[in-house]
Design a protein around this motif. Structure first.
Motif, PDB file in Angstrom:
ATOM      1  N   GLY A 160     -16.106   8.754  13.973  1.00 28.79           N
ATOM      2  CA  GLY A 160     -14.716   9.141  14.209  1.00 28.79           C
ATOM      3  C   GLY A 160     -13.833   8.012  14.719  1.00 28.79           C
ATOM      4  O   GLY A 160     -12.611   8.135  14.727  1.00 28.79           O
ATOM      5  N   ASP A 161     -14.435   6.916  15.195  1.00 27.55           N
ATOM      6  CA  ASP A 161     -13.617   5.781  15.647  1.00 27.55           C
ATOM      7  C   ASP A 161     -12.843   5.225  14.460  1.00 27.55           C
ATOM      8  O   ASP A 161     -13.359   5.142  13.347  1.00 27.55           O
ATOM      9  CB  ASP A 161     -14.502   4.673  16.237  1.00 27.55           C
ATOM     10  N   GLU A 162     -11.589   4.833  14.719  1.00 28.08           N
ATOM     11  CA  GLU A 162     -10.762   4.307  13.644  1.00 28.08           C
ATOM     12  C   GLU A 162      -9.731   3.339  14.198  1.00 28.08           C
ATOM     13  O   GLU A 162      -9.391   3.390  15.381  1.00 28.08           O
ATOM     14  CB  GLU A 162     -10.079   5.430  12.869  1.00 28.08           C
ATOM     15  N   GLN A 186      -9.766   0.882   9.200  1.00 25.46           N
ATOM     16  CA  GLN A 186     -11.203   1.093   9.128  1.00 25.46           C
ATOM     17  C   GLN A 186     -11.535   2.351   9.900  1.00 25.46           C
ATOM     18  O   GLN A 186     -10.921   2.646  10.930  1.00 25.46           O
ATOM     19  CB  GLN A 186     -11.946  -0.105   9.731  1.00 25.46           C
ATOM     20  N   LYS A 187     -12.500   3.111   9.378  1.00 25.50           N
ATOM     21  CA  LYS A 187     -12.930   4.325  10.066  1.00 25.50           C
ATOM     22  C   LYS A 187     -14.452   4.392  10.003  1.00 25.50           C
ATOM     23  O   LYS A 187     -15.059   4.054   8.993  1.00 25.50           O
ATOM     24  CB  LYS A 187     -12.315   5.569   9.425  1.00 25.50           C
ATOM     25  N   SER A 210     -19.330   3.457   7.541  1.00 27.39           N
ATOM     26  CA  SER A 210     -17.918   3.133   7.749  1.00 27.39           C
ATOM     27  C   SER A 210     -17.269   2.801   6.417  1.00 27.39           C
ATOM     28  O   SER A 210     -17.947   2.503   5.431  1.00 27.39           O
ATOM     29  CB  SER A 210     -17.755   1.935   8.697  1.00 27.39           C
ATOM     30  N   VAL A 211     -15.932   2.865   6.420  1.00 27.93           N
ATOM     31  CA  VAL A 211     -15.164   2.434   5.259  1.00 27.93           C
ATOM     32  C   VAL A 211     -14.020   1.576   5.790  1.00 27.93           C
ATOM     33  O   VAL A 211     -13.411   1.893   6.809  1.00 27.93           O
ATOM     34  CB  VAL A 211     -14.653   3.619   4.409  1.00 27.93           C
ATOM     35  N   ASP A 230     -11.564  12.276   7.446  1.00 32.15           N
ATOM     36  CA  ASP A 230     -12.798  12.327   8.225  1.00 32.15           C
ATOM     37  C   ASP A 230     -14.047  12.143   7.373  1.00 32.15           C
ATOM     38  O   ASP A 230     -15.065  11.674   7.853  1.00 32.15           O
ATOM     39  CB  ASP A 230     -12.894  13.649   8.999  1.00 32.15           C
ATOM     40  N   ASP A 231     -13.972  12.525   6.081  1.00 31.32           N
ATOM     41  CA  ASP A 231     -15.149  12.349   5.220  1.00 31.32           C
ATOM     42  C   ASP A 231     -15.233  10.914   4.678  1.00 31.32           C
ATOM     43  O   ASP A 231     -16.118  10.593   3.900  1.00 31.32           O
ATOM     44  CB  ASP A 231     -15.166  13.365   4.075  1.00 31.32           C
ATOM     45  N   LEU A 232     -14.308  10.058   5.095  1.00 38.97           N
ATOM     46  CA  LEU A 232     -14.282   8.621   4.785  1.00 38.97           C
ATOM     47  C   LEU A 232     -14.053   8.317   3.308  1.00 38.97           C
ATOM     48  O   LEU A 232     -14.353   7.223   2.853  1.00 38.97           O
ATOM     49  CB  LEU A 232     -15.578   7.934   5.257  1.00 38.97           C
ATOM     50  N   THR A 233     -13.502   9.250   2.539  1.00 38.73           N
ATOM     51  CA  THR A 233     -13.347   9.010   1.095  1.00 38.73           C
ATOM     52  C   THR A 233     -11.923   8.697   0.662  1.00 38.73           C
ATOM     53  O   THR A 233     -11.726   8.151  -0.413  1.00 38.73           O
ATOM     54  CB  THR A 233     -13.832  10.222   0.279  1.00 38.73           C
TER      55      THR A 233
END
Length: 185
Positions: free
Chosen positions: A65-67, A60-61, A47-48, A79-82
């Motif tokens: 896929g939960d956000e 937060q994601k 997560s990020v 989606d790549d959390l970056t």
């Protein structure tokens, strides 16, 4: 009891060894700011979490896929959390943003990175490199590479011209010697 102290100790050590990478992004009022948060590890990201100024929660994601976000439509995490995208940037968005990355590794590793967002009044600012990107490569790198190629081509042309001039001079010298030999006989 000692097991929970060990878990707390591992968690504290993970936070204490967290990596900080600071950089600044500029964005104009009304534009979209793109704040990047890259992990230094090869481990998958669980997560990020993004916060602003003293950890005010932004969003937060999770890798599944939960956000969740403090304000729908204003913020979005890729989606790549970056990357955190901040849409319709306002002067009040200016500040220091911190991302916290939770990695899926044998220990619970946590990395923290900060980015300072500077909001300009002109409205034409974009995040990151002021020249932008082309095919995912910063334009300034493309300019440097093209400039280097141009210099190499110019040098190659100079070498070719010098070689051609030297050959021509050599042929003229040979012809002159041959003429002198013919005229003396």
């Amino acid at each position: 009891m000692s097991r929970s102290i060990g878990v707390i100790l591992v968690f504290a050590i993970s936070i204490a060894t967290a990596t900080e990478m600071n950089h600044t992004v500029e964005a104009g009022v009304g534009s979209t700011a793109n704040l990047t948060c890259l992990s230094d590890s090869d481990d998958p990201i669980l997560s990020v979490r993004w916060g602003k100024d003293n950890d005010v929660f932004i969003g937060q994601k999770f890798s599944n896929g939960d956000e969740q976000y403090i304000e729908d439509g204003k913020y979005h995490i890729d989606d790549d959390l970056t990357t955190l995208h901040i849409h319709d940037v306002e002067k009040s968005d200016e500040g220091v943003y911190k991302c916290t990355i939770e990695l899926n590794s044998t220990d619970t590793d946590i990395e923290q990175h900060t980015t300072k967002l500077v909001v300009t009044e002109d409205g034409d600012g974009d995040s990151g490199d002021p020249l932008g990107e082309l095919f995912g490569i910063p334009v300034y790198i493309i300019i440097i590479v093209i400039g280097g190629i141009a210099v190499l081509v110019l040098l190659l042309c100079c070498v070719c011209c010098c070689c051609a001039a030297k050959k021509k001079k050599s042929r003229q010298e040979s012809a002159r010697r041959e003429y002198q030999m013919v005229s003396t006989t």
